[in-house]
Design a protein around this motif. Sequence first.
Motif, mmCIF file in Angstrom:
data_model
loop_
_atom_site.group_PDB
_atom_site.id
_atom_site.type_symbol
_atom_site.label_atom_id
_atom_site.label_comp_id
_atom_site.label_asym_id
_atom_site.label_seq_id
_atom_site.Cartn_x
_atom_site.Cartn_y
_atom_site.Cartn_z
ATOM 1 N N LYS A 81 -22.046 -49.759 31.027
ATOM 2 C CA LYS A 81 -22.835 -50.996 30.953
ATOM 3 C C LYS A 81 -23.224 -51.344 29.510
ATOM 4 O O LYS A 81 -23.447 -52.510 29.189
ATOM 5 C CB LYS A 81 -24.096 -50.856 31.810
ATOM 6 N N CYS A 121 -18.329 -52.720 47.290
ATOM 7 C CA CYS A 121 -19.330 -52.062 46.465
ATOM 8 C C CYS A 121 -19.265 -50.567 46.745
ATOM 9 O O CYS A 121 -19.147 -50.160 47.906
ATOM 10 C CB CYS A 121 -20.716 -52.601 46.814
ATOM 11 N N GLU A 175 -23.907 -45.353 32.217
ATOM 12 C CA GLU A 175 -23.968 -45.904 33.581
ATOM 13 C C GLU A 175 -22.811 -46.880 33.718
ATOM 14 O O GLU A 175 -22.696 -47.838 32.938
ATOM 15 C CB GLU A 175 -25.309 -46.593 33.859
ATOM 16 N N THR A 176 -21.974 -46.629 34.695
ATOM 17 C CA THR A 176 -20.771 -47.453 34.854
ATOM 18 C C THR A 176 -21.131 -48.834 35.386
ATOM 19 O O THR A 176 -21.905 -48.954 36.338
ATOM 20 C CB THR A 176 -19.777 -46.768 35.818
ATOM 21 N N CYS A 210 -16.221 -51.297 43.188
ATOM 22 C CA CYS A 210 -16.826 -52.100 42.115
ATOM 23 C C CYS A 210 -16.892 -51.373 40.782
ATOM 24 O O CYS A 210 -16.991 -52.001 39.736
ATOM 25 C CB CYS A 210 -18.219 -52.560 42.530
ATOM 26 N N LYS A 211 -16.834 -50.052 40.785
ATOM 27 C CA LYS A 211 -16.940 -49.302 39.524
ATOM 28 C C LYS A 211 -15.579 -49.067 38.884
ATOM 29 O O LYS A 211 -15.455 -48.298 37.922
ATOM 30 C CB LYS A 211 -17.644 -47.959 39.765
ATOM 31 N N GLN A 264 -30.615 -50.337 32.808
ATOM 32 C CA GLN A 264 -29.732 -49.669 33.772
ATOM 33 C C GLN A 264 -30.519 -49.338 35.033
ATOM 34 O O GLN A 264 -31.739 -49.265 35.018
ATOM 35 C CB GLN A 264 -29.186 -48.369 33.158
ATOM 36 N N CYS A 317 -20.500 -52.462 37.249
ATOM 37 C CA CYS A 317 -19.667 -53.090 38.272
ATOM 38 C C CYS A 317 -18.723 -54.018 37.531
ATOM 39 O O CYS A 317 -19.148 -54.765 36.646
ATOM 40 C CB CYS A 317 -20.506 -53.912 39.252
ATOM 41 N N ASN A 318 -17.440 -53.987 37.883
ATOM 42 C CA ASN A 318 -16.471 -54.822 37.157
ATOM 43 C C ASN A 318 -15.681 -55.688 38.151
ATOM 44 O O ASN A 318 -14.540 -55.381 38.497
ATOM 45 C CB ASN A 318 -15.536 -53.943 36.332
ATOM 46 N N GLY A 341 -14.436 -47.719 35.175
ATOM 47 C CA GLY A 341 -15.369 -46.743 34.606
ATOM 48 C C GLY A 341 -15.982 -47.145 33.274
ATOM 49 O O GLY A 341 -16.384 -46.296 32.484
#
Length: 233
Positions: free
Chosen positions: A141, A108, A159-160, A134-135, A151, A162-163, A138
């Motif tokens: 959301k 994370c 707001e990026t 996790c970002k 968000q 988490c992927n 880019g």
Amino acid sequence: MTDTPTPLLPHCATCPYDWSERWCRNAKGKAPADCPSLRMRDLAETSMACMAAEPCGEFARQASREEASCYGGREAGYGAVRPLKPRIVEIVEFARRMGYGRLGLAFCIGLRAEAGVVNEILATNGFAVASVGCKIGGKAKSLLGLEPAEQVDPTAAHETMCNPVFQALALNEARTEFNILLGLCVGHDSLFFKHATAMGTVLAVKDRLLGHNPLAAVYHYDSYCRYLKEPLP
Ligand code: SF4
């Protein structure tokens, strides 16, 4: 749509017998009527067909060997054992036992400083490390259909997200042999496990409030966290 009957649920967490006299610890022990050890004997056999056969067999053996090595004083019996090592050491030793050379670190971004330390520890022990935050990617959301109000920062235009799927795919591409999760959110960790090819373990889970120690709430169940005795709103 057909109605499937609700299965009879196992309840080991509320087993009425003391741990020392439970059937699963001692074949002459006691068991409640819904005991899965007795009721699901076929699954016990199915599981053993996996646990004792390759590739699971070697993994299971090394995990158990590492488990035992985490205790000192074993020669004096179970009552005398004492824990010897932190989980990060357990992970390094297990990876060595398995002969892994390339590890994945899925972390994370909120634990980026810790990820740097973990990366250093793994590298110090001779592993090649592929690490992914996790970002990664880019992506916004909003692409998930989330509204600004959903968000973390409702005022942010972007707001990026988490992927964790991208994290898993990136580590798959890096052909990591074993993945280590550090601080992924609830649900994001699930998606990572679902999409990662290599086996993985968790160094630490995220608990924003409790310093990533979710059991603190459990340990305080009878004191500060007694509100947990009522359903959450
Ligand atoms: S497996 Fe059976 S005996 Fe063991 S904890 Fe579960 S219910 Fe109790």
